[in-house]
Design a protein around this motif. Structure first.
Motif, short mmCIF file in Angstrom:
data_model
loop_
_atom_site.label_atom_id
_atom_site.label_comp_id
_atom_site.label_asym_id
_atom_site.label_seq_id
_atom_site.Cartn_x
_atom_site.Cartn_y
_atom_site.Cartn_z
N HIS A 168 -6.22 2.17 0.30
CA HIS A 168 -4.87 2.21 -0.26
C HIS A 168 -4.57 0.83 -0.81
N MET A 169 -3.98 0.79 -1.99
CA MET A 169 -3.59 -0.49 -2.58
C MET A 169 -2.33 -0.97 -1.87
N VAL A 170 -2.32 -2.25 -1.49
CA VAL A 170 -1.15 -2.82 -0.82
C VAL A 170 -0.57 -4.02 -1.57
N GLY A 171 -1.31 -4.59 -2.51
CA GLY A 171 -0.80 -5.75 -3.23
C GLY A 171 -1.48 -5.94 -4.57
N ILE A 172 -0.71 -6.49 -5.51
CA ILE A 172 -1.23 -6.86 -6.83
C ILE A 172 -0.64 -8.21 -7.19
N ASP A 173 -1.49 -9.09 -7.70
CA ASP A 173 -1.00 -10.34 -8.27
C ASP A 173 -1.77 -10.59 -9.56
N SER A 174 -1.58 -11.71 -10.19
CA SER A 174 -2.21 -11.96 -11.48
C SER A 174 -3.73 -12.10 -11.39
N GLU A 175 -4.25 -12.37 -10.21
CA GLU A 175 -5.69 -12.59 -10.05
C GLU A 175 -6.45 -11.38 -9.54
N GLY A 176 -5.75 -10.40 -8.94
CA GLY A 176 -6.46 -9.24 -8.41
C GLY A 176 -5.58 -8.36 -7.58
N MET A 177 -6.23 -7.54 -6.73
CA MET A 177 -5.52 -6.57 -5.91
C MET A 177 -6.00 -6.65 -4.47
N HIS A 178 -5.13 -6.23 -3.57
CA HIS A 178 -5.49 -6.11 -2.16
C HIS A 178 -5.55 -4.63 -1.81
N LEU A 179 -6.65 -4.25 -1.15
CA LEU A 179 -6.81 -2.89 -0.66
C LEU A 179 -6.83 -2.91 0.86
N ARG A 180 -6.20 -1.91 1.44
CA ARG A 180 -6.24 -1.74 2.89
C ARG A 180 -7.19 -0.58 3.16
N ILE A 181 -8.20 -0.86 3.99
CA ILE A 181 -9.16 0.16 4.40
C ILE A 181 -9.22 0.08 5.92
N GLY A 182 -8.71 1.12 6.57
CA GLY A 182 -8.60 1.08 8.02
C GLY A 182 -7.68 -0.07 8.43
N GLN A 183 -8.17 -0.95 9.29
CA GLN A 183 -7.39 -2.11 9.72
C GLN A 183 -7.67 -3.35 8.87
N GLY A 184 -8.59 -3.23 7.91
CA GLY A 184 -8.99 -4.39 7.11
C GLY A 184 -8.25 -4.48 5.79
N ILE A 185 -8.03 -5.71 5.34
CA ILE A 185 -7.44 -6.00 4.04
C ILE A 185 -8.52 -6.68 3.20
N TYR A 186 -8.75 -6.17 1.99
CA TYR A 186 -9.79 -6.70 1.12
C TYR A 186 -9.18 -7.07 -0.23
N TRP A 187 -9.59 -8.22 -0.75
CA TRP A 187 -9.11 -8.68 -2.05
C TRP A 187 -10.21 -8.46 -3.07
N LEU A 188 -9.84 -7.83 -4.19
CA LEU A 188 -10.77 -7.61 -5.29
C LEU A 188 -10.21 -8.30 -6.53
#
Length: 154
Positions: A101-121
């Motif tokens: 699930h997407m949880v954040g967007i900024d000018s450099e990329g996005m944050h995804l939440r997968i389970g308990q982890g947060i990943y920046w792409l």
């Protein structure tokens, strides 16, 4: 170095809480039970320490999120509600598990939440407008490999 400022404006508190709970949904119950506050760190100066003899003060390194608040919330809701398959595709391309699930967007990329982890792409390029974010997300949804990865390169 930063100055900490407690949020006191109701709209600012609501926006900060909404964003924080997207990243850490289980914390909403703690907030209600323990009545904690939201604070903003306002950077004053940045210091780079890269080892002996490689210590420097840095200027202009913090980027403000041009989409903070309702613009970011709208983009995230749209992606999660209407383009879950694209979000799963981003996760797959970057080697992450699906069901993101997407949880954040900024000018450099996005944050995804997968389970308990947060990943920046990262986005392939900096995005300063919602239109540029849309173009980056569409491009990534059509990609066969994550931009800049070594997959498929010989």
């Amino acid at each position: 170095m930063a100055e900490a400022r407690k949020l006191t404006d109701d709209a600012a508190i609501e926006a900060a809480a909404s964003r924080y709970y997207r990243y850490f949904p289980e914390s909403a119950n703690y907030h209600k039970a323990h009545d904690f506050d939201f604070w903003v760190l306002e950077p004053v100066r940045h210091r780079y320490i890269g080892g002996f003899g490689a210590i420097h003060w840095l200027d202009q390194v913090t980027l403000a999120n041009p989409f903070a608040g309702q613009a970011e919330q709208s983009m995230i809701e749209h992606m999660n509600d209407d383009h879950a398959n694209a979000i799963d595709h981003y996760a797959k391309l970057s080697g992450l598990p699906r069901s993101a699930h997407m949880v954040g967007i900024d000018s450099e990329g996005m944050h995804l939440r997968i389970g308990q982890g947060i990943y920046w792409l990262p986005f392939p390029t900096t995005c300063n407008t919602p239109t540029q974010v849309r173009e980056a997300l569409v491009s990534l949804a059509r990609a066969d490999v994550w931009p800049g990865s070594s997959q498929g390169e010989g």
